[in-house]
Design a protein around this motif. Sequence first.
Motif, PDB file in Angstrom:
ATOM      1  N   MET A 118       0.203  -1.925  -0.507  1.00 31.53           N
ATOM      2  CA  MET A 118       0.183   0.345  -0.105  1.00 31.53           C
ATOM      3  C   MET A 118       0.666   1.663  -0.140  1.00 31.53           C
ATOM      4  O   MET A 118       0.560   2.615  -0.747  1.00 31.53           O
ATOM      5  CB  MET A 118      -1.258   0.186   1.491  1.00 31.53           C
ATOM      6  CG  MET A 118      -1.912   1.022   0.931  1.00 31.53           C
ATOM      7  SD  MET A 118      -3.423   1.413  -0.015  1.00 31.53           S
ATOM      8  CE  MET A 118      -4.249  -0.821  -0.182  1.00 31.53           C
ATOM      9  N   LYS A 119       1.490   1.462   0.708  1.00 38.06           N
ATOM     10  CA  LYS A 119       2.933   2.454   1.322  1.00 38.06           C
ATOM     11  C   LYS A 119       3.421   2.100  -0.619  1.00 38.06           C
ATOM     12  O   LYS A 119       3.470   3.778  -1.077  1.00 38.06           O
ATOM     13  CB  LYS A 119       4.188   2.379   1.990  1.00 38.06           C
ATOM     14  CG  LYS A 119       4.031   2.389   3.061  1.00 38.06           C
ATOM     15  CD  LYS A 119       4.375   2.116   4.051  1.00 38.06           C
ATOM     16  CE  LYS A 119       4.699   2.597   5.878  1.00 38.06           C
ATOM     17  NZ  LYS A 119       5.775   2.071   6.831  1.00 38.06           N
ATOM     18  N   ASN A 120       3.662   1.537  -0.830  1.00 38.63           N
ATOM     19  CA  ASN A 120       4.687   1.546  -3.127  1.00 38.63           C
ATOM     20  C   ASN A 120       3.328   2.054  -3.759  1.00 38.63           C
ATOM     21  O   ASN A 120       3.500   3.245  -4.384  1.00 38.63           O
ATOM     22  CB  ASN A 120       4.963  -0.127  -2.920  1.00 38.63           C
ATOM     23  CG  ASN A 120       5.967   0.058  -2.553  1.00 38.63           C
ATOM     24  OD1 ASN A 120       7.017   0.849  -1.922  1.00 38.63           O
ATOM     25  ND2 ASN A 120       6.207  -1.844  -2.249  1.00 38.63           N
ATOM     26  N   ASP A 121       2.052   1.819  -3.424  1.00 40.35           N
ATOM     27  CA  ASP A 121       0.709   2.483  -4.163  1.00 40.35           C
ATOM     28  C   ASP A 121       0.771   3.716  -4.285  1.00 40.35           C
ATOM     29  O   ASP A 121       0.641   4.696  -5.062  1.00 40.35           O
ATOM     30  CB  ASP A 121      -0.452   0.991  -4.098  1.00 40.35           C
ATOM     31  CG  ASP A 121       0.297   0.247  -4.504  1.00 40.35           C
ATOM     32  OD1 ASP A 121       0.999  -0.291  -5.470  1.00 40.35           O
ATOM     33  OD2 ASP A 121      -0.936  -0.782  -3.948  1.00 40.35           O
ATOM     34  N   LYS A 157      -9.659  11.116  -9.726  1.00 38.23           N
ATOM     35  CA  LYS A 157     -10.192   9.443  -9.252  1.00 38.23           C
ATOM     36  C   LYS A 157      -8.666   9.078  -8.863  1.00 38.23           C
ATOM     37  O   LYS A 157      -8.448   8.431  -8.103  1.00 38.23           O
ATOM     38  CB  LYS A 157      -9.912   8.880 -10.736  1.00 38.23           C
ATOM     39  CG  LYS A 157     -11.787   9.046 -11.070  1.00 38.23           C
ATOM     40  CD  LYS A 157     -12.723   8.452 -10.259  1.00 38.23           C
ATOM     41  CE  LYS A 157     -14.324   7.805 -10.458  1.00 38.23           C
ATOM     42  NZ  LYS A 157     -15.084   8.239  -9.970  1.00 38.23           N
ATOM     43  N   LEU A 158      -7.899   9.666  -9.550  1.00 40.59           N
ATOM     44  CA  LEU A 158      -6.129   9.801  -8.643  1.00 40.59           C
ATOM     45  C   LEU A 158      -6.412  10.217  -7.198  1.00 40.59           C
ATOM     46  O   LEU A 158      -5.604   8.865  -6.249  1.00 40.59           O
ATOM     47  CB  LEU A 158      -4.857   9.793  -9.815  1.00 40.59           C
ATOM     48  CG  LEU A 158      -4.244   9.349 -10.422  1.00 40.59           C
ATOM     49  CD1 LEU A 158      -3.883  10.390 -11.999  1.00 40.59           C
ATOM     50  CD2 LEU A 158      -3.569   8.145 -10.720  1.00 40.59           C
ATOM     51  N   GLU A 159      -6.375  11.653  -7.004  1.00 42.65           N
ATOM     52  CA  GLU A 159      -6.696  11.854  -5.290  1.00 42.65           C
ATOM     53  C   GLU A 159      -7.692  10.734  -5.113  1.00 42.65           C
ATOM     54  O   GLU A 159      -7.597  11.096  -3.574  1.00 42.65           O
ATOM     55  CB  GLU A 159      -6.804  13.062  -5.762  1.00 42.65           C
ATOM     56  CG  GLU A 159      -5.569  13.808  -6.454  1.00 42.65           C
ATOM     57  CD  GLU A 159      -6.413  15.756  -5.875  1.00 42.65           C
ATOM     58  OE1 GLU A 159      -7.024  15.826  -5.724  1.00 42.65           O
ATOM     59  OE2 GLU A 159      -5.282  16.138  -6.897  1.00 42.65           O
ATOM     60  N   GLU A 160      -8.840  10.580  -5.310  1.00 43.11           N
ATOM     61  CA  GLU A 160      -9.611   9.636  -4.713  1.00 43.11           C
ATOM     62  C   GLU A 160      -8.959   8.239  -3.746  1.00 43.11           C
ATOM     63  O   GLU A 160      -9.263   8.037  -2.303  1.00 43.11           O
ATOM     64  CB  GLU A 160     -11.119   9.305  -4.941  1.00 43.11           C
ATOM     65  CG  GLU A 160     -11.615  10.823  -5.261  1.00 43.11           C
ATOM     66  CD  GLU A 160     -13.138   9.838  -5.894  1.00 43.11           C
ATOM     67  OE1 GLU A 160     -13.161   9.090  -7.038  1.00 43.11           O
ATOM     68  OE2 GLU A 160     -14.077  11.267  -7.017  1.00 43.11           O
ATOM     69  N   PHE A 161      -8.071   7.731  -4.581  1.00 45.27           N
ATOM     70  CA  PHE A 161      -7.388   7.009  -4.326  1.00 45.27           C
ATOM     71  C   PHE A 161      -6.684   6.895  -3.641  1.00 45.27           C
ATOM     72  O   PHE A 161      -6.576   5.653  -2.753  1.00 45.27           O
ATOM     73  CB  PHE A 161      -7.499   5.661  -5.564  1.00 45.27           C
ATOM     74  CG  PHE A 161      -8.368   4.769  -6.357  1.00 45.27           C
ATOM     75  CD1 PHE A 161      -9.009   3.621  -6.106  1.00 45.27           C
ATOM     76  CD2 PHE A 161      -8.877   5.622  -7.412  1.00 45.27           C
ATOM     77  CE1 PHE A 161      -9.603   3.335  -6.463  1.00 45.27           C
ATOM     78  CE2 PHE A 161     -10.134   4.295  -7.981  1.00 45.27           C
ATOM     79  CZ  PHE A 161     -10.462   3.171  -7.438  1.00 45.27           C
ATOM     80  N   ALA A 162      -5.536   7.501  -4.355  1.00 46.35           N
ATOM     81  CA  ALA A 162      -5.041   8.122  -2.710  1.00 46.35           C
ATOM     82  C   ALA A 162      -5.733   8.157  -1.387  1.00 46.35           C
ATOM     83  O   ALA A 162      -4.349   7.665  -0.599  1.00 46.35           O
ATOM     84  CB  ALA A 162      -3.844   9.472  -3.216  1.00 46.35           C
ATOM     85  N   HIS A 163      -6.378   9.033  -1.842  1.00 48.74           N
ATOM     86  CA  HIS A 163      -7.008   9.488  -0.205  1.00 48.74           C
ATOM     87  C   HIS A 163      -7.242   7.989   0.912  1.00 48.74           C
ATOM     88  O   HIS A 163      -7.163   7.647   1.871  1.00 48.74           O
ATOM     89  CB  HIS A 163      -8.177  10.192  -0.135  1.00 48.74           C
ATOM     90  CG  HIS A 163      -9.035  10.976   0.912  1.00 48.74           C
ATOM     91  ND1 HIS A 163      -8.230  11.537   2.092  1.00 48.74           N
ATOM     92  CD2 HIS A 163      -9.964  10.262   1.173  1.00 48.74           C
ATOM     93  CE1 HIS A 163      -9.223  11.248   3.065  1.00 48.74           C
ATOM     94  NE2 HIS A 163     -10.133  11.061   2.757  1.00 48.74           N
ATOM     95  N   GLU A 164      -8.458   7.243   0.021  1.00 50.36           N
ATOM     96  CA  GLU A 164      -8.279   6.171   0.524  1.00 50.36           C
ATOM     97  C   GLU A 164      -6.981   4.985   1.045  1.00 50.36           C
ATOM     98  O   GLU A 164      -7.236   4.733   1.857  1.00 50.36           O
ATOM     99  CB  GLU A 164      -9.632   5.448  -0.680  1.00 50.36           C
ATOM    100  CG  GLU A 164     -10.331   5.642  -0.546  1.00 50.36           C
ATOM    101  CD  GLU A 164     -11.699   4.677  -1.614  1.00 50.36           C
ATOM    102  OE1 GLU A 164     -11.578   3.488  -1.196  1.00 50.36           O
ATOM    103  OE2 GLU A 164     -11.721   5.519  -2.240  1.00 50.36           O
ATOM    104  N   MET A 165      -6.087   5.001   0.879  1.00 53.81           N
ATOM    105  CA  MET A 165      -5.011   4.899   0.323  1.00 53.81           C
ATOM    106  C   MET A 165      -4.544   5.522   1.914  1.00 53.81           C
ATOM    107  O   MET A 165      -3.972   4.197   2.742  1.00 53.81           O
ATOM    108  CB  MET A 165      -3.635   4.749  -0.564  1.00 53.81           C
ATOM    109  CG  MET A 165      -4.499   3.794  -1.975  1.00 53.81           C
ATOM    110  SD  MET A 165      -2.551   3.592  -3.137  1.00 53.81           S
ATOM    111  CE  MET A 165      -3.587   2.639  -4.483  1.00 53.81           C
ATOM    112  N   ASP A 166      -4.029   6.584   2.415  1.00 54.68           N
ATOM    113  CA  ASP A 166      -4.043   6.974   2.959  1.00 54.68           C
ATOM    114  C   ASP A 166      -4.692   6.496   4.130  1.00 54.68           C
ATOM    115  O   ASP A 166      -4.407   6.245   5.553  1.00 54.68           O
ATOM    116  CB  ASP A 166      -4.143   8.616   2.720  1.00 54.68           C
ATOM    117  CG  ASP A 166      -3.029   9.233   4.075  1.00 54.68           C
ATOM    118  OD1 ASP A 166      -2.327   9.110   4.122  1.00 54.68           O
ATOM    119  OD2 ASP A 166      -4.294  10.512   4.866  1.00 54.68           O
ATOM    120  N   HIS A 167      -6.037   6.613   4.323  1.00 55.08           N
ATOM    121  CA  HIS A 167      -6.638   5.412   5.338  1.00 55.08           C
ATOM    122  C   HIS A 167      -6.577   3.871   5.834  1.00 55.08           C
ATOM    123  O   HIS A 167      -6.268   3.951   6.762  1.00 55.08           O
ATOM    124  CB  HIS A 167      -8.205   5.878   5.111  1.00 55.08           C
ATOM    125  CG  HIS A 167      -8.597   7.498   5.245  1.00 55.08           C
ATOM    126  ND1 HIS A 167      -9.172   7.608   6.337  1.00 55.08           N
ATOM    127  CD2 HIS A 167      -9.578   7.828   4.454  1.00 55.08           C
ATOM    128  CE1 HIS A 167      -9.657   8.971   6.624  1.00 55.08           C
ATOM    129  NE2 HIS A 167      -9.893   9.325   5.413  1.00 55.08           N
TER     130      HIS A 167
END
Length: 178
Positions: A118-121, A157-167
Amino acid sequence: MSRQQQVRQRAGTIEKNAIRLDIDKAELVVEALNIDLAAMYVLYHQLRKHHWNGSGPQYRELHLFWGEAAEEAEYSADEIAERIQALGGVPVSGPAMLEHHSPIPFEGEDVYDARTSMKNDLEAYGDIIESVSSHIDLSESVGDHATGEILRERLVKLEEFAHEMDHFLAHDSLTLWE
């Protein structure tokens, strides 16, 4: 049956386009879009790898998340490739050219724990977000506002997925089991 092959357009070239964007301007935008296209495919393959190899206490949730993220990356790549073609360019497509053009490196074949994956993503998403953001500015600076709009939609969309990954990476999730 004839086995003759005829090249319709050479890779790396720009032809006149129905959009009527000057070829010099289209060339700048196509070059930028090929970078984003390559990055999306590298990201797609990394996300698919994580989707296939995920494990641990949050397996199902992560498996579904990575699958959805990979599908979105593939959709984004398709949108970008179609825009490249509309601008008179040729989308990069082969593995060597994708790797060559991508601003993010492929993570490799090794399988990592969920947190590292997840960190790599998230790192890859951050790099792509920066690239796409700069390409919005570039496309609009040469008068290609439609490409700017397409990239804005992808950026959301990229920012949405990045935000979810941060969670997912919050201190109380993806705990390592030893």
